[in-house]
Design an enzyme around this catalytic site. Structure first.
Site: not given
Ligand code: UD1
Ligand code: UDP
Length: 365
Positions: A96, A205
Site C-alpha cells: 500500500d 511512524h
Molecule cells: C512509508 C509508506 C508507509 C509505510 C512506511 C514504512 C507511503 C505513503 N508511506 O511511509 O505506508 O508504512 O513507509 O516505514 O508510501 N527517511 C529517511 N531514511 C529512510 C526512510 C525514511 O531519512 O531510510 C525519512 C525521510 O526524511 C523521509 C521520511 O523519513 O522524507 C518519510 O519517508 P516516506 O517514505 O515519505 O514516509 P514513511 O512515513 O516512511
Molecule cells: N522492522 C525492522 N527494523 C526495525 C523496525 C521494524 O526490520 O527497526 C521491520 C518489521 O519486522 C516489519 C517491518 O519492518 O517487517 C515493518 O516496517 P514499518 O513499520 O516501517 O512499515 P509498515 O509495516 O507499517 O508498512
C-alpha cells in the site's frame, strides 16, 4: 522465458519482496529484474544488504521530509524510461505504499500487466491508514493478478467485483521472511540489556499519527515506564525527522528507554521474539507478532489486518494518551489478561507464499 520485474521502495516492501526475488531468480521459467524507487534510503538498503539483493535499477528518489507530492511525481517521471526499456511481461508491486501505487499507475499508462502482492486488505476508510488505504485500493483497480494473503482479503476483492479467476490466496511472504530470521541462540547487545526485566518493543511512524497523536502515544508510554520499575523499552526509531523529534521530547531522561537506530530485520525479529509485549502503529508487525505469540497493542483506530484481532493477539487501542496508558498497565498488572493475548497463531500462511506466487505466474503468463 518470461520477464518479471519487481518494483519496491520502502523497508516493509523490501522485507516482503526479497524472499520472492530469491524464488523467482532461482526459477528456470523467469528472467527477474529488480528496480527500487529508493522511497526509503537507509532503511531500504539495510534490508537489501540483509537479504543480499542487488537491484538492477535504483531511482534514488528519497528526500528529507518528502511530501506525498514529491514521492509521487519523482517516481512517475523516473520509472517510465525503465519500464519502456525493459518491457516486462508483468510488474509485481507490494502492499500500500506510494511506490506501489505510482508504479501501478505508470504500468497502467504503458499497458503493462501488474501483479499485486498482498492484495485485498481493507479498512474502507480512506483516511486511515492515510494514504495507504487509497493506495491499496487504487493498485487493486489496476492489477491483473491478485496475490491475497488470506481468504478474508480474497473475499474483499470478490465483493468488489474483481474476477475470481485472477485472485489467488498465497499466504503472506512476511512469514517466508520470518522463517529465516528467528533463532533460539541469537545474541545482541539490546537483548542483553533487556534481560532481567519485562521488555516492551515499540515502533511508530504512521503519517496520520505524526504530531499530536504521536505525542499522546509517547506520553502514555513514558508514564508507564516511569511507574513500572521492571519494564525496559526499546524503540528503534523510524528515520522520519518528525517522529524522532517527538520521541526525543517525550523519552529523553528515562534510562530504561533505549531510543536506537532502525535495526536490521534479523536483529529486529529476534528482539521481537524476546519481547514481553509490542506496541506499534506498523502494519507488518501486526502480521509477524501473532506467529511469535506476542501480545500487540496497536496504536491506531482501524486495522486492515483483522485476522490478528480475531486470533486475540492484537488489540486496537487508538492514539489517546489515557486509553493507551490503561491498556498497557492492564497487561502489565493482570496476568490473566496477558495470558489471554499470548499464544502463537498464524493466519498468514506456511512460509511458502513466494513459491506459490512463482507457480501461479508460471501458469498465468
Ligand atoms: C512509508 C509508506 C508507509 C509505510 C512506511 C514504512 C507511503 C505513503 N508511506 O511511509 O505506508 O508504512 O513507509 O516505514 O508510501 N527517511 C529517511 N531514511 C529512510 C526512510 C525514511 O531519512 O531510510 C525519512 C525521510 O526524511 C523521509 C521520511 O523519513 O522524507 C518519510 O519517508 P516516506 O517514505 O515519505 O514516509 P514513511 O512515513 O516512511
Ligand atoms: N522492522 C525492522 N527494523 C526495525 C523496525 C521494524 O526490520 O527497526 C521491520 C518489521 O519486522 C516489519 C517491518 O519492518 O517487517 C515493518 O516496517 P514499518 O513499520 O516501517 O512499515 P509498515 O509495516 O507499517 O508498512
Amino acid at each position: 522465458m518470461k520477464k518479471v520485474m519487481l518494483i519496491f521502495g520502502t523497508r516493509p516492501e523490501a522485507i516482503k519482496m526479497c524472499p520472492l526475488v530469491h524464488v523467482l531468480e532461482n526459477h528456470p521459467a523467469f528472467r527477474t529484474v529488480v528496480c527500487v524507487t529508493g522511497q526509503h534510503r537507509q532503511m531500504l538498503d539495510q534490508i537489501l544488504d540483509c537479504f543480499q539483493v542487488t537491484p538492477q535499477y535504483d531511482l534514488c528518489i528519497m528526500q528529507q521530509k518528502q511530501t506525498l507530492f514529491d514521492v509521487t511525481v519523482n517516481i512517475l517521471l523516473n520509472i517510465r524510461a525503465i519500464l519502456e526499456t525493459e518491457q516486462p511481461d508483468v510488474v509485481l508491486v507490494h502492499g500500500d505504499t506510494s511506490t506501489a501505487f505510482v508504479t501501478s499507475l505508470a504500468c497502467f499508462y504503458l499497458r503493462i500487466p501488474v501483479g499485486h502482492v498482498e492484495a485485498g486488505l481493507r479498512t474502507y476508510n480512506l483516511h486511515s491508514p492515510f494514504p495507504e488505504e487509497f493506495n491499496r485500493q487504487a493498485v487493486d483497480l489496476i492489477a491483473k493478478f491478485y496475490f491475497a494473503p488470506t481468504d478474508r482479503s480474497r473475499q474483499n476483492l470478490i465483493r468488489e467485483g474483481k474476477p475470481e479467476k485472477s485472485i489467488f490466496v498465497t499466504g503472506n511472504t512476511v512469514i517466508d521472511a520470518l522463517a529465516t530470521t528467528v533463532r533460539a541462540d541469537y545474541s545482541h547487545p539490546e537483548i542483553e540489556w533487556a534481560k532481567g526485566g519485562r521488555l516492551i518493543l515499540l515502533t511508530a511512524h504512521r503519517r496520520e499519527n505524526l504530531g499530536l497523536p504521536m505525542r499522546h502515544m509517547f506520553t502514555a508510554i513514558r508514564r508507564v515506564v516511569d511507574e513500572t520499575p521492571d519494564v525496559k523499552l526499546i524503540y528503534p526509531m523510524h528515520m522520519n525527522p518528525s517522529v524522532r523529534e517527538t520521541a526525543r521530547r517525550c523519552f529523553t531522561g528515562q534510562d530504561r528507554i533505549h531510543m536506537i537506530e532502525p535495526m536490521d530485520v534479523l536483529d529486529f525479529h529476534n528482539v521481537m521474539a524476546r519481547a514481553y509485549l509490542i506496541m506499534t502503529d506498523s502494519g507488518g508487525i501486526q502480521e509477524e507478532a501473532p506467529s511469535l505469540g506476542k501480545p500487540v497493542l496497536v496504536m491506531r483506530d482501524t486495522t486492515e489486518r483483522p485476522e490478528g484481532l480475531e486470533a486475540g493477539t492484537l488489540r486496537l487501542v487508538g492514539t489517546g494518551e489515557q486509553p493507551i496508558y490503561e491498556a498497557v498497565m492492564e497487561l502489565l498488572q493482570n496476568p490473566d489478561k496477558y495470558h489471554e493475548m499470548e499464544g502463537a497463531t498464524n493466519p498468514y500462511g506456511d512460509g511458502h507464499a513466494s513459491e506459490r506466487i512463482a507457480e501461479i505466474l508460471e501458469t498465468q503468463l
